[in-house]
Write a protein that holds these residues in place. Sequence first.
Motif, PDB file in Angstrom:
ATOM      1  N   ARG A 194     -44.163  -8.679 -13.880  1.00  0.00           N
ATOM      2  CA  ARG A 194     -44.180  -7.314 -14.363  1.00  0.00           C
ATOM      3  C   ARG A 194     -45.108  -7.183 -15.578  1.00  0.00           C
ATOM      4  NH1 ARG A 194     -37.884  -5.763 -14.627  1.00  0.00           N
ATOM      5  NH2 ARG A 194     -38.585  -3.642 -14.139  1.00  0.00           N
ATOM      6  N   GLN A 195     -45.560  -5.960 -15.821  1.00  0.00           N
ATOM      7  CA  GLN A 195     -46.492  -5.707 -16.925  1.00  0.00           C
ATOM      8  C   GLN A 195     -45.868  -4.754 -17.933  1.00  0.00           C
ATOM      9  OE1 GLN A 195     -50.097  -3.665 -15.894  1.00  0.00           O
ATOM     10  NE2 GLN A 195     -51.082  -4.097 -17.842  1.00  0.00           N
ATOM     11  N   ARG A 196     -45.947  -5.148 -19.210  1.00  0.00           N
ATOM     12  CA  ARG A 196     -45.496  -4.253 -20.271  1.00  0.00           C
ATOM     13  C   ARG A 196     -46.705  -3.534 -20.859  1.00  0.00           C
ATOM     14  NH1 ARG A 196     -40.896  -3.665 -22.341  1.00  0.00           N
ATOM     15  NH2 ARG A 196     -40.124  -5.681 -21.625  1.00  0.00           N
ATOM     16  N   LEU A 197     -46.646  -2.221 -20.907  1.00  0.00           N
ATOM     17  CA  LEU A 197     -47.736  -1.407 -21.439  1.00  0.00           C
ATOM     18  C   LEU A 197     -47.720  -1.417 -22.964  1.00  0.00           C
ATOM     19  CD1 LEU A 197     -47.285   1.641 -19.032  1.00  0.00           C
ATOM     20  CD2 LEU A 197     -49.051  -0.126 -18.900  1.00  0.00           C
ATOM     21  N   GLY A 200     -44.832  -0.071 -24.773  1.00  0.00           N
ATOM     22  CA  GLY A 200     -43.555  -0.776 -24.676  1.00  0.00           C
ATOM     23  C   GLY A 200     -42.873  -0.599 -23.336  1.00  0.00           C
ATOM     24  N   LYS A 201     -43.300   0.399 -22.565  1.00  0.00           N
ATOM     25  CA  LYS A 201     -42.706   0.635 -21.250  1.00  0.00           C
ATOM     26  C   LYS A 201     -43.244  -0.363 -20.224  1.00  0.00           C
ATOM     27  CE  LYS A 201     -42.063   5.610 -21.895  1.00  0.00           C
ATOM     28  NZ  LYS A 201     -42.391   6.967 -21.363  1.00  0.00           N
ATOM     29  N   ARG A 202     -42.439  -0.629 -19.201  1.00  0.00           N
ATOM     30  CA  ARG A 202     -42.911  -1.474 -18.105  1.00  0.00           C
ATOM     31  C   ARG A 202     -43.657  -0.611 -17.094  1.00  0.00           C
ATOM     32  NH1 ARG A 202     -38.235  -5.243 -18.589  1.00  0.00           N
ATOM     33  NH2 ARG A 202     -37.014  -3.787 -17.316  1.00  0.00           N
ATOM     34  N   THR A 223     -42.256 -10.916 -17.501  1.00  0.00           N
ATOM     35  CA  THR A 223     -43.033  -9.748 -17.912  1.00  0.00           C
ATOM     36  C   THR A 223     -44.110 -10.188 -18.894  1.00  0.00           C
ATOM     37  OG1 THR A 223     -41.129  -8.263 -17.669  1.00  0.00           O
ATOM     38  CG2 THR A 223     -42.958  -7.467 -19.006  1.00  0.00           C
ATOM     39  N   LEU A 224     -45.360  -9.749 -18.641  1.00  0.00           N
ATOM     40  CA  LEU A 224     -46.489 -10.092 -19.520  1.00  0.00           C
ATOM     41  C   LEU A 224     -47.237  -8.810 -19.879  1.00  0.00           C
ATOM     42  CD1 LEU A 224     -47.790 -13.212 -17.535  1.00  0.00           C
ATOM     43  CD2 LEU A 224     -46.525 -13.252 -19.693  1.00  0.00           C
ATOM     44  N   ASP A 225     -48.122  -8.919 -20.869  1.00  0.00           N
ATOM     45  CA  ASP A 225     -48.878  -7.735 -21.289  1.00  0.00           C
ATOM     46  C   ASP A 225     -50.381  -7.977 -21.314  1.00  0.00           C
ATOM     47  OD1 ASP A 225     -49.175  -9.377 -23.471  1.00  0.00           O
ATOM     48  OD2 ASP A 225     -48.454  -7.928 -24.950  1.00  0.00           O
TER      49      ASP A 225
END
Length: 299
Positions: A194-197, A200-202, A223-225
């Motif tokens: 998953r990606q965190r924007l 802060g939202k996924r 989850t990565l960004d």
Amino acid sequence: MTKPTLADLTAFSAVAAHRSFRRAADALGVSRSSLSHTMLALERQLGVRLLNRTTRSVAPTEAGEALLVRIGPVLRNLDEALDAVADARGNPSGMLRINANEGAARILLKAAVPRFLERFPGMALDLVVEGRLVDIVEQGFDAGVRLEESVPRDMVAVRIGGDLRFVVVAAPSYLEGRKPLITPDDLREHACIRQRLPSGKRYRWEFARRGEEVLVDVPGALTLDNNGLMVEAASAGLGLAYVPEAAARDWLDDGRLVLVLQEWCPFIPGLCLYYPGHRHVPAGLRAFIDVLKEVNGDA
């Protein structure tokens, strides 16, 4: 009364425009404390308070607004005159500040930036990489680079390269023995990275096919960004990743990753350099735009 210098008035205009000593100092290339001292000295010279200061903000007083109205056209005319001289010499100089995300910065660094700096040795480029979309005027940037769909409508946009697409990638070892993915809904049965924007939202993965649009809030323990890290995690077999195709190109070419759900991943308008259309365009920015157009023509 000793008259203020042009540098003093330029500094005041920058503070008023940015509503921040820190951002104005960054734009001017001076320290915050030095800029604060300059403003205090200017107010003492004129015998009037020009700025209202709080711990969180700064704004012009009524007297400051009146001064801005008078000096604004003068400073703009001076900038235009200096740019006209630079154009006549064919050699613009000064600092160009551009805000971009990481992927856009990498694209600029491949061809446009080296060509620009070689051709215009009097120019310096401050390329700030930031995930979140910022107000380039408020933050003191000459231009920004983002996907065309993210460019504010009141900006002038110049395309960089062609269309692009976001794709779902996975390591062959991850897919081995698993049921093939046919539609985006099949992602719910898989481990997804998953990606965190920056907000802060996924991020919910976006798909489209023949007019049908689908958003999927994918499952996943990781989850990565950062696109690069997502590609590496996918290549290590940790799950499926949804990234710009260019970010995974090397891994796809050598077989460490493969594409899935390709027909649900259409091309979209690509990157644009954008800048305010209602302000004078500095000679350095015009020169950079010319270089971008050359690079686009070479591609």
